[in-house]
Design a protein around this motif. Structure first.
Motif, short mmCIF file in Angstrom:
data_model
loop_
_atom_site.label_atom_id
_atom_site.label_comp_id
_atom_site.label_asym_id
_atom_site.label_seq_id
_atom_site.Cartn_x
_atom_site.Cartn_y
_atom_site.Cartn_z
N UNK A 160 16.22 -8.47 0.81
CA UNK A 160 17.42 -7.65 0.65
C UNK A 160 17.03 -6.19 0.78
N UNK A 161 17.48 -5.53 1.84
CA UNK A 161 17.08 -4.13 2.06
C UNK A 161 18.26 -3.16 2.09
N UNK A 162 19.49 -3.71 2.02
CA UNK A 162 20.66 -2.83 2.08
C UNK A 162 21.48 -2.95 0.79
N UNK A 163 21.99 -1.82 0.33
CA UNK A 163 22.85 -1.85 -0.85
C UNK A 163 24.10 -1.02 -0.60
N UNK A 164 25.21 -1.54 -1.09
CA UNK A 164 26.49 -0.83 -1.00
C UNK A 164 26.81 -0.25 -2.37
N UNK A 165 27.21 1.01 -2.37
CA UNK A 165 27.64 1.69 -3.59
C UNK A 165 29.11 2.07 -3.42
N UNK A 166 30.01 1.32 -4.00
CA UNK A 166 31.43 1.69 -3.87
C UNK A 166 31.71 2.89 -4.78
N UNK A 167 31.92 4.04 -4.20
CA UNK A 167 32.10 5.27 -4.99
C UNK A 167 33.40 5.99 -4.63
N UNK A 168 34.39 5.21 -4.21
CA UNK A 168 35.63 5.83 -3.76
C UNK A 168 36.64 6.05 -4.89
N UNK A 169 36.35 5.48 -6.07
CA UNK A 169 37.33 5.53 -7.17
C UNK A 169 37.65 6.95 -7.62
N UNK A 170 38.83 7.13 -8.16
CA UNK A 170 39.30 8.46 -8.55
C UNK A 170 38.73 8.93 -9.90
N UNK A 171 38.27 7.99 -10.69
CA UNK A 171 37.70 8.37 -12.00
C UNK A 171 38.72 8.98 -12.94
N UNK A 172 39.94 8.46 -12.91
CA UNK A 172 41.02 9.08 -13.70
C UNK A 172 40.75 9.05 -15.21
#
Ligand code: G1P
Length: 297
Positions: free
Chosen positions: A5-17
């Motif tokens: 496993x050499x790739x990682x996804x970081x979902x960082x689109x959230x608004x952080x309300x």
């Protein structure tokens, strides 16, 4: 043999309300525990697990997050000239290899599953990791590394799991257990945010995943699930009973939910106490706060 496993996804689109007004102008992933942004903890954990390509799924207003990983030549020169070697090393540890980071934009907030799916072309036909930066895990061996090792044994998809109080299960993806095998177990069921009283167990999914490329295909044809969003949980659940199946992994370590204020404050204290240069002063302060309360009880 399983593929590395050499790739990682970081979902960082959230608004952080939940962290407004702070998140009005800074991405929540830049918020710090002591002196390191949440995203740095996630990146370090991924690196320790052998990840070489870092895919950020971002959205409008996340510019500071992209800038964070740029080299800072002026700052480096200033620190070098002032002989601040330790700080220079700290700064250099934030540098990323050229081409190691990719940013993909999620144009619409359609859910975690949709965010992951936005990265499908960058992932291609390989297993990949997903790290949710809100979940910070303090562990001797970093959590994702533990999971990479488990994945080498099981193949298929592996999700981090932790027991939570029964009244909290409706806030998580929840797992049903088919077969126990110590730390690793085969999953029989996976439900996103089950209504109270309907959870298959109190084993919650925590934000660390190692997933097969087939998850991306599943995501492509999913209908909205819990909360009207495209759920990653549903795409993983579709693999249950398939050739490789899905495994839950009880990681070793302490998880902090930095997606809410109480969890974030607890993490700040815990990571502060873990630092040699801060421990004594912070402990003294905490004891000073707690002692009068205990005496009054
Ligand atoms: C997400 C996932 C959920 C998981 C949780 C872990 O939910 O959808 O399955 O249990 O992360 O933190 P969120 O916290 O984004 O609502």
């Amino acid at each position: 043999m399983t593929r590395k496993v050499t790739k990682a996804i970081f979902p960082v689109a959230g608004l952080g309300t939940r962290f407004l007004p702070a998140t009005k102008s800074i991405p929540k992933e830049i918020m710090t525990l002591v002196d390191r942004p949440l995203i740095q903890y996630a990146i370090d954990e991924a690196r320790a697990a052998g990840i070489e390509e870092f895919i950020f799924v971002t959205s409008r207003g996340k510019g500071a997050l992209e800038d964070y990983f740029d080299h800072a030549p002026q700052l480096q020169t200033a620190l070098a000239e002032a002989n601040k070697t330790k700080l220079l090393e700290t700064l250099k540890a934030t540098n990323m290899d050229d081409g190691a980071i990719a940013y993909i934009r999620q144009h619409k907030a359609l859910g975690l599953g949709h965010a992951v799916w936005c990265a499908r072309r960058l992932v291609g036909d390989e297993p990949f990791a997903v790290i949710l930066t809100d979940d910070v895990i303090a562990a001797e061996k970093p959590c994702l590394q533990q999971m990479v090792e488990a994945h080498a044994e099981t193949g298929g998809s592996v999700v981090a799991a932790m027991e939570v109080a029964p009244e909290r299960t409706s806030a998580y993806g929840v797992l049903g257990i088919k077969k126990e095998n110590g730390q690793i177990f085969e999953v029989s069921e996976m439900v996103e945010k089950p209504p109270a009283g309907e959870a298959p167990s109190n084993l919650a999914v925590i934000g660390r995943y190692i997933l097969t490329p087939s998850i991306m295909q599943n995501l492509g044809s999913l209908k909205p699930g819990a909360g009207g969003e495209i759920q990653l949980t549903d795409a993983i659940a579709a693999e249950i009973g398939g050739e490789e199946g899905v495994h839950g992994f009880r990681f070793q370590g302490q998880r902090f939910d930095c997606g809410n204020k109480a969890g974030y404050l607890q993490a700040t204290v815990a990571f502060g106490l873990a630092r040699d240069e801060l421990r004594d002063e912070l402990m003294q302060y905490l004891e000073g706060m707690v002692a009068p309360r205990q005496a009054a009880e």
